[in-house]
Design an enzyme around this catalytic site. Structure first.
Site, short mmCIF file in Angstrom:
data_model
loop_
_atom_site.label_atom_id
_atom_site.label_comp_id
_atom_site.label_asym_id
_atom_site.label_seq_id
_atom_site.Cartn_x
_atom_site.Cartn_y
_atom_site.Cartn_z
N LYS A 10 0.84 -1.20 0.00
CA LYS A 10 0.00 0.00 0.00
C LYS A 10 0.87 1.26 0.00
O LYS A 10 2.09 1.20 0.21
CB LYS A 10 -0.92 -0.05 1.22
CG LYS A 10 -1.92 -1.22 1.18
CD LYS A 10 -2.83 -1.22 2.41
CE LYS A 10 -3.82 -2.38 2.37
NZ LYS A 10 -4.74 -2.36 3.54
N TYR A 50 -12.30 -2.60 -3.31
CA TYR A 50 -12.83 -2.67 -1.94
C TYR A 50 -14.37 -2.66 -1.92
O TYR A 50 -14.96 -2.27 -0.91
CB TYR A 50 -12.29 -1.50 -1.13
CG TYR A 50 -10.87 -1.68 -0.64
CD1 TYR A 50 -10.49 -2.82 0.07
CD2 TYR A 50 -9.89 -0.70 -0.87
CE1 TYR A 50 -9.19 -2.98 0.53
CE2 TYR A 50 -8.58 -0.87 -0.41
CZ TYR A 50 -8.24 -2.00 0.29
OH TYR A 50 -6.96 -2.17 0.76
N PHE A 58 -15.50 3.12 7.44
CA PHE A 58 -14.12 3.47 7.08
C PHE A 58 -13.88 3.46 5.57
O PHE A 58 -12.76 3.73 5.13
CB PHE A 58 -13.13 2.52 7.79
CG PHE A 58 -13.33 1.05 7.48
CD1 PHE A 58 -12.81 0.47 6.33
CD2 PHE A 58 -14.05 0.24 8.36
CE1 PHE A 58 -13.00 -0.88 6.05
CE2 PHE A 58 -14.24 -1.12 8.08
CZ PHE A 58 -13.71 -1.67 6.93
N ARG A 86 -1.22 -14.35 3.58
CA ARG A 86 -1.90 -13.66 4.69
C ARG A 86 -1.24 -13.97 6.03
O ARG A 86 -1.16 -13.11 6.91
CB ARG A 86 -3.40 -13.99 4.70
CG ARG A 86 -4.14 -13.21 3.62
CD ARG A 86 -5.61 -13.50 3.59
NE ARG A 86 -6.37 -13.01 4.71
CZ ARG A 86 -6.97 -11.82 4.78
NH1 ARG A 86 -6.86 -10.96 3.77
NH2 ARG A 86 -7.68 -11.47 5.83
N THR A 92 -5.08 -8.19 10.36
CA THR A 92 -5.45 -6.92 9.71
C THR A 92 -5.01 -5.72 10.52
O THR A 92 -4.46 -4.75 9.97
CB THR A 92 -6.98 -6.87 9.52
OG1 THR A 92 -7.38 -8.00 8.74
CG2 THR A 92 -7.42 -5.59 8.85
N ARG A 103 2.91 -6.95 9.23
CA ARG A 103 2.16 -5.92 9.97
C ARG A 103 2.62 -5.86 11.43
O ARG A 103 2.66 -4.77 12.03
CB ARG A 103 0.67 -6.21 9.88
CG ARG A 103 0.10 -5.91 8.47
CD ARG A 103 -1.22 -6.62 8.26
NE ARG A 103 -1.92 -6.18 7.05
CZ ARG A 103 -3.00 -6.82 6.57
NH1 ARG A 103 -3.47 -7.89 7.19
NH2 ARG A 103 -3.59 -6.38 5.47
N ASN A 113 -1.75 -0.32 7.33
CA ASN A 113 -1.28 -1.68 7.59
C ASN A 113 -0.43 -2.28 6.47
O ASN A 113 -0.28 -3.49 6.37
CB ASN A 113 -2.43 -2.59 8.03
CG ASN A 113 -3.47 -2.80 6.95
OD1 ASN A 113 -3.36 -2.23 5.86
ND2 ASN A 113 -4.47 -3.61 7.23
N HIS A 116 -1.79 -5.51 1.36
CA HIS A 116 -3.07 -6.18 1.10
C HIS A 116 -2.78 -7.58 0.61
O HIS A 116 -1.84 -7.78 -0.16
CB HIS A 116 -3.86 -5.43 0.02
CG HIS A 116 -5.01 -6.25 -0.50
ND1 HIS A 116 -6.23 -6.30 0.14
CD2 HIS A 116 -5.09 -7.12 -1.56
CE1 HIS A 116 -7.03 -7.15 -0.51
NE2 HIS A 116 -6.36 -7.65 -1.55
N GLU A 127 -9.33 -10.10 -7.96
CA GLU A 127 -8.39 -8.98 -7.79
C GLU A 127 -7.28 -9.01 -8.85
O GLU A 127 -6.87 -7.97 -9.36
CB GLU A 127 -7.82 -9.01 -6.37
CG GLU A 127 -8.92 -8.70 -5.33
CD GLU A 127 -8.53 -9.00 -3.89
OE1 GLU A 127 -7.40 -9.47 -3.63
OE2 GLU A 127 -9.38 -8.76 -3.00
#
Ligand code: DAT
Ligand code: MG
Length: 151
Positions: A10, A50, A58, A86, A92, A103, A113, A116, A127
């Site tokens: 990100k 998203y 948010f 992940r 998250t 993270r 964070n 993704h 995606e």
């Protein structure tokens, strides 16, 4: 075919100079990089990526964050790539993420964070299509495979 997952570094990760660290952790784990692109996400792509969160409070800040600077979009391959990526990223919320995860080592705030990762093979396919379209991944032999994968 091996499972594929979509991973993005990100804007916070890019701005903080964490691109190398993030890639390095996934490489060292043994996932195989098959596509990578430094890119600016626009509002349209952010909203589609998203879309599951569109009604969450948010959502506006999520879209403004993900469009706030370049991201590094990638496709990684492995048996069980979605879950492995992940797990390497951690929870998250960086405040809940274990040390040793991306993270957990680099973040403190859920809104910053760093990475993704797709949450299922179906999300990954969706995606990957959004960010790379058809045929965005390279098919190539990795000579280290015999030392990473038993068969
Ligand atoms: P993940 O990125 O682990 O798949 P998610 O899909 O539930 O998590 O949410 C997408 C992103 O939205 C997440 O990386 C950070 C942000 N986010 C999620 N829940 C949030 C919350 N309660 N408050 C603020 N931001 C949140
Ligand atoms: Mg998610």
């Amino acid at each position: 075919m091996m499972e594929r997952t979509f991973v993005a570094i990100k804007p916070d990760g890019v701005q903080r100079g964490l691109v190398g660290d993030v890639i390095s952790r996934l490489e060292r784990r043994g996932l195989k990089l098959v596509a990578m692109r430094l890119m600016q996400v626009d509002e349209d792509l952010a909203g589609r990526h998203y879309s599951e969160h569109v009604s969450r409070p948010f959502f506006p800040s999520l879209v403004s964050f993900i469009t706030s600077g370049p991201i590094v979009a990638m496709i990684w391959e492995a048996n069980n790539a979605v879950a492995l990526a992940r797990q390497t990223m951690g929870a998250t919320n960086p405040g809940d993420a274990s040390p040793g995860t991306i993270r957990g080592d680099f973040g403190v705030d859920i809104g910053r964070n760093i990475v993704h990762g797709s949450d299922s093979p179906e999300s990954a396919e969706r995606e990957i299509g959004l960010f790379f379209g058809e045929g965005g991944a390279l098919d190539y032999a990795r000579s280290a495979d015999q030392w990473i994968i038993e068969s």
